[in-house]
Design a protein around this motif. Structure first.
Motif, PDB file in Angstrom:
ATOM      1  N   THR A 162       0.838  -1.209   0.000  1.00  0.00           N
ATOM      2  CA  THR A 162       0.000   0.000   0.000  1.00  0.00           C
ATOM      3  C   THR A 162       0.867   1.251   0.000  1.00  0.00           C
ATOM      4  O   THR A 162       0.620   2.198  -0.767  1.00  0.00           O
ATOM      5  N   TYR A 163       1.894   1.264   0.833  1.00  0.00           N
ATOM      6  CA  TYR A 163       2.771   2.439   0.915  1.00  0.00           C
ATOM      7  C   TYR A 163       3.538   2.650  -0.392  1.00  0.00           C
ATOM      8  O   TYR A 163       3.628   3.775  -0.894  1.00  0.00           O
ATOM      9  N   ARG A 164       4.081   1.577  -0.953  1.00  0.00           N
ATOM     10  CA  ARG A 164       4.871   1.707  -2.186  1.00  0.00           C
ATOM     11  C   ARG A 164       4.010   2.148  -3.369  1.00  0.00           C
ATOM     12  O   ARG A 164       4.436   2.952  -4.205  1.00  0.00           O
ATOM     13  N   HIS A 165       2.816   1.613  -3.451  1.00  0.00           N
ATOM     14  CA  HIS A 165       1.972   1.853  -4.615  1.00  0.00           C
ATOM     15  C   HIS A 165       1.132   3.120  -4.487  1.00  0.00           C
ATOM     16  O   HIS A 165       0.861   3.807  -5.485  1.00  0.00           O
ATOM     17  N   GLU A 166       0.731   3.449  -3.266  1.00  0.00           N
ATOM     18  CA  GLU A 166      -0.227   4.543  -3.082  1.00  0.00           C
ATOM     19  C   GLU A 166       0.267   5.652  -2.159  1.00  0.00           C
ATOM     20  O   GLU A 166      -0.471   6.613  -1.925  1.00  0.00           O
ATOM     21  N   SER A 167       1.453   5.493  -1.600  1.00  0.00           N
ATOM     22  CA  SER A 167       2.032   6.429  -0.638  1.00  0.00           C
ATOM     23  C   SER A 167       1.258   6.360   0.681  1.00  0.00           C
ATOM     24  O   SER A 167       0.322   5.578   0.850  1.00  0.00           O
ATOM     25  N   LEU A 168       1.616   7.223   1.616  1.00  0.00           N
ATOM     26  CA  LEU A 168       0.972   7.238   2.933  1.00  0.00           C
ATOM     27  C   LEU A 168      -0.522   7.529   2.830  1.00  0.00           C
ATOM     28  O   LEU A 168      -1.323   7.060   3.652  1.00  0.00           O
ATOM     29  N   LEU A 169      -0.922   8.285   1.817  1.00  0.00           N
ATOM     30  CA  LEU A 169      -2.329   8.642   1.653  1.00  0.00           C
ATOM     31  C   LEU A 169      -3.206   7.429   1.385  1.00  0.00           C
ATOM     32  O   LEU A 169      -4.423   7.468   1.639  1.00  0.00           O
ATOM     33  N   GLY A 170      -2.620   6.356   0.871  1.00  0.00           N
ATOM     34  CA  GLY A 170      -3.395   5.153   0.600  1.00  0.00           C
ATOM     35  C   GLY A 170      -4.039   4.568   1.842  1.00  0.00           C
ATOM     36  O   GLY A 170      -5.094   3.931   1.764  1.00  0.00           O
ATOM     37  N   PHE A 171      -3.422   4.781   2.997  1.00  0.00           N
ATOM     38  CA  PHE A 171      -3.962   4.240   4.250  1.00  0.00           C
ATOM     39  C   PHE A 171      -5.178   5.030   4.741  1.00  0.00           C
ATOM     40  O   PHE A 171      -5.884   4.574   5.642  1.00  0.00           O
ATOM     41  N   LEU A 200     -25.121   3.652  10.604  1.00  0.00           N
ATOM     42  CA  LEU A 200     -23.750   3.342  10.216  1.00  0.00           C
ATOM     43  C   LEU A 200     -23.640   2.682   8.847  1.00  0.00           C
ATOM     44  O   LEU A 200     -22.671   2.920   8.108  1.00  0.00           O
ATOM     45  N   ALA A 201     -24.627   1.847   8.475  1.00  0.00           N
ATOM     46  CA  ALA A 201     -24.489   0.962   7.314  1.00  0.00           C
ATOM     47  C   ALA A 201     -24.087   1.676   6.015  1.00  0.00           C
ATOM     48  O   ALA A 201     -23.128   1.258   5.354  1.00  0.00           O
ATOM     49  N   PRO A 202     -24.763   2.752   5.585  1.00  0.00           N
ATOM     50  CA  PRO A 202     -24.358   3.377   4.318  1.00  0.00           C
ATOM     51  C   PRO A 202     -22.949   3.968   4.372  1.00  0.00           C
ATOM     52  O   PRO A 202     -22.187   3.859   3.405  1.00  0.00           O
ATOM     53  N   PHE A 203     -22.596   4.604   5.508  1.00  0.00           N
ATOM     54  CA  PHE A 203     -21.263   5.186   5.635  1.00  0.00           C
ATOM     55  C   PHE A 203     -20.192   4.096   5.603  1.00  0.00           C
ATOM     56  O   PHE A 203     -19.125   4.258   5.014  1.00  0.00           O
ATOM     57  N   ASP A 204     -20.482   2.979   6.257  1.00  0.00           N
ATOM     58  CA  ASP A 204     -19.515   1.882   6.303  1.00  0.00           C
ATOM     59  C   ASP A 204     -19.330   1.267   4.918  1.00  0.00           C
ATOM     60  O   ASP A 204     -18.217   0.925   4.520  1.00  0.00           O
ATOM     61  N   LEU A 205     -20.410   1.129   4.179  1.00  0.00           N
ATOM     62  CA  LEU A 205     -20.323   0.589   2.821  1.00  0.00           C
ATOM     63  C   LEU A 205     -19.439   1.460   1.941  1.00  0.00           C
ATOM     64  O   LEU A 205     -18.550   0.964   1.229  1.00  0.00           O
ATOM     65  N   ILE A 206     -19.667   2.768   1.974  1.00  0.00           N
ATOM     66  CA  ILE A 206     -18.866   3.693   1.157  1.00  0.00           C
ATOM     67  C   ILE A 206     -17.402   3.647   1.577  1.00  0.00           C
ATOM     68  O   ILE A 206     -16.499   3.651   0.730  1.00  0.00           O
ATOM     69  N   LYS A 207     -17.157   3.602   2.872  1.00  0.00           N
ATOM     70  CA  LYS A 207     -15.783   3.502   3.382  1.00  0.00           C
ATOM     71  C   LYS A 207     -15.073   2.266   2.824  1.00  0.00           C
ATOM     72  O   LYS A 207     -13.943   2.344   2.315  1.00  0.00           O
ATOM     73  N   VAL A 208     -15.734   1.122   2.887  1.00  0.00           N
ATOM     74  CA  VAL A 208     -15.122  -0.136   2.436  1.00  0.00           C
ATOM     75  C   VAL A 208     -14.854  -0.109   0.934  1.00  0.00           C
ATOM     76  O   VAL A 208     -13.792  -0.541   0.475  1.00  0.00           O
ATOM     77  N   ARG A 209     -15.798   0.430   0.159  1.00  0.00           N
ATOM     78  CA  ARG A 209     -15.585   0.505  -1.299  1.00  0.00           C
ATOM     79  C   ARG A 209     -14.372   1.379  -1.633  1.00  0.00           C
ATOM     80  O   ARG A 209     -13.552   1.031  -2.492  1.00  0.00           O
ATOM     81  N   LEU A 210     -14.247   2.519  -0.960  1.00  0.00           N
ATOM     82  CA  LEU A 210     -13.128   3.424  -1.240  1.00  0.00           C
ATOM     83  C   LEU A 210     -11.808   2.842  -0.742  1.00  0.00           C
ATOM     84  O   LEU A 210     -10.758   3.037  -1.368  1.00  0.00           O
ATOM     85  N   GLN A 211     -11.831   2.151   0.390  1.00  0.00           N
ATOM     86  CA  GLN A 211     -10.599   1.543   0.914  1.00  0.00           C
ATOM     87  C   GLN A 211     -10.050   0.475  -0.021  1.00  0.00           C
ATOM     88  O   GLN A 211      -8.848   0.217  -0.029  1.00  0.00           O
ATOM     89  N   ASN A 212     -10.920  -0.136  -0.795  1.00  0.00           N
ATOM     90  CA  ASN A 212     -10.486  -1.203  -1.702  1.00  0.00           C
ATOM     91  C   ASN A 212     -10.027  -0.688  -3.059  1.00  0.00           C
ATOM     92  O   ASN A 212      -9.667  -1.481  -3.920  1.00  0.00           O
ATOM     93  N   GLN A 213     -10.035   0.619  -3.257  1.00  0.00           N
ATOM     94  CA  GLN A 213      -9.480   1.181  -4.482  1.00  0.00           C
ATOM     95  C   GLN A 213      -7.967   1.327  -4.311  1.00  0.00           C
ATOM     96  O   GLN A 213      -7.510   2.128  -3.491  1.00  0.00           O
ATOM     97  N   THR A 214      -7.219   0.584  -5.084  1.00  0.00           N
ATOM     98  CA  THR A 214      -5.763   0.551  -4.903  1.00  0.00           C
ATOM     99  C   THR A 214      -5.018   1.404  -5.925  1.00  0.00           C
ATOM    100  O   THR A 214      -3.783   1.330  -5.993  1.00  0.00           O
ATOM    101  N   GLU A 215      -5.732   2.209  -6.705  1.00  0.00           N
ATOM    102  CA  GLU A 215      -5.053   3.061  -7.682  1.00  0.00           C
ATOM    103  C   GLU A 215      -4.211   4.116  -6.978  1.00  0.00           C
ATOM    104  O   GLU A 215      -4.645   4.691  -5.973  1.00  0.00           O
ATOM    105  N   PRO A 216      -3.001   4.382  -7.480  1.00  0.00           N
ATOM    106  CA  PRO A 216      -2.177   5.436  -6.871  1.00  0.00           C
ATOM    107  C   PRO A 216      -2.775   6.806  -7.123  1.00  0.00           C
ATOM    108  O   PRO A 216      -3.533   7.012  -8.077  1.00  0.00           O
ATOM    109  N   ARG A 217      -2.436   7.744  -6.257  1.00  0.00           N
ATOM    110  CA  ARG A 217      -2.962   9.108  -6.394  1.00  0.00           C
ATOM    111  C   ARG A 217      -2.479   9.755  -7.696  1.00  0.00           C
ATOM    112  O   ARG A 217      -3.241  10.421  -8.393  1.00  0.00           O
TER     113      ARG A 217
END
Length: 307
Positions: free
Chosen positions: A64-73, A135-152
């Motif tokens: 994650t750090y190599r591919h997306e930098s610290l912002l990826g986390f 919580l459910a809609p916010f958690d869903l959006i969070k999980v979808r965005l966390q799984n995007q591994t494209e670099p900035r």
């Protein structure tokens, strides 16, 4: 001449409203601080639970750090920060008021007249059940965005990420999967949070009582330690259903049809073994201590200050 009684009362009410507003701000600030501390761990946890490209925690962190930098986390963090005050207010508000209804003991008297652990468990389960629908809609959006591994910084010509941000993610889910899509995984989230938040509050109460003399309020240090270990205990129980919840939330994106919670559990166990249900347990525990220590310290402070 002394002020008229109703003028004193008005001034007092205004002061209480101002004080409450300041305390609500502190509650939001404390919740946001805990979330910022824990979000990088949560991102690693979600990726381990939903992707098979990582060999473990360290491998996921390095890639994650190599591919997306610290912002990826920190992907997917904006909506949780925006909603943390509301979600915590619902959880702790329902818990406190349910406990009050069950015991008829005020918040300020609960250490002098401690409620039974059964009442604490019921109140915690009630709070967990009610908070899911916030919580459910916010958690869903969070999980979808966390799984995007494209670099900035993407190379020229590379495809853009599926979601450009949390609002775009919410609108895309609504358009592609319908209103029910925003609550994908909510049933698994309910099964996860209802019993585990009962365990969460019981563990906290038990640890505070063991470390505090009868009739006295627990010290800030006791609250921090009890809150931290309560978080670890609840995540130890919650992790298997947390895995299922995350996979169901990603299923809509991958167009993978699970027929429900049980089907997802059976399919995951058949393909990856029983160990799949404990993915993220270690990092969940590491994240749980600081986040929940801060949360409970804020909760106790607010209860004492509001009177």
């Amino acid at each position: 001449m002394s002020p008229r009684p109703h003028a004193c009362l008005t001034q007092h009410l205004v002061w209480r409203r101002l004080q409450r507003g300041q305390l609500e701000f502190l509650w939001s600030l404390a919740g946001a601080l805990g979330l910022v501390l824990g979000h990088p761990f949560d991102t690693v946890k979600v990726r381990l639970q939903t992707q098979t490209t990582y060999r473990g925690i360290i491998d996921c962190m390095v890639k994650t750090y190599r591919h997306e930098s610290l912002l990826g986390f920190f992907k997917g963090m904006s909506f949780p920060i925006a909603s943390i005050a509301m979600v915590n207010s619902v959880l702790f508000g329902v818990y406190s008021n349910t406990l009050l209804a069950l015991t008829a003991t005020s918040h300020q008297e609960r250490w002098a007249q401690p409620p039974s652990y059964i009442h604490v468990f019921i109140a915690g389960c009630t709070g967990g059940f009610v908070q899911v629908y916030c919580l459910a809609p916010f958690d869903l959006i969070k999980v979808r965005l966390q799984n995007q591994t494209e670099p900035r910084a993407r190379p020229p010509g590379s495809p853009p990420p599926r979601y450009r941000g949390p609002v775009h993610c919410a609108l895309s889910i609504f358009q592609e999967e319908g209103p029910r899509g925003l609550f994908r995984g909510a049933w698994a989230l309910t099964l996860r949070d209802t019993p585990t938040l009962g365990i969460y509050f019981v563990t906290y109460e038990w640890l505070c009582r063991q470390s505090t003399r009868d009739g006295q309020d627990p010290s800030p240090g006791t609250v921090l330690v009890a809150g931290g270990f309560a978080g670890i205990a609840s995540w130890a129980v919650a992790t298997p259903l947390d895995v299922i919840k995350s996979r169901l939330q990603m299923a809509g994106l991958k167009r993978r049809a699970y027929r429900g919670v049980l089907d997802c559990m059976v399919s995951s166990a058949r393909q990856e073994g029983l160990g799949v249900f404990f993915r993220g347990l270690t990092i969940n525990s590491a994240r749980a201590f600081p986040v929940n220590a801060v949360t409970f310290l804020s909760y106790e402070y607010l209860l004492r200050s509001w009177g």
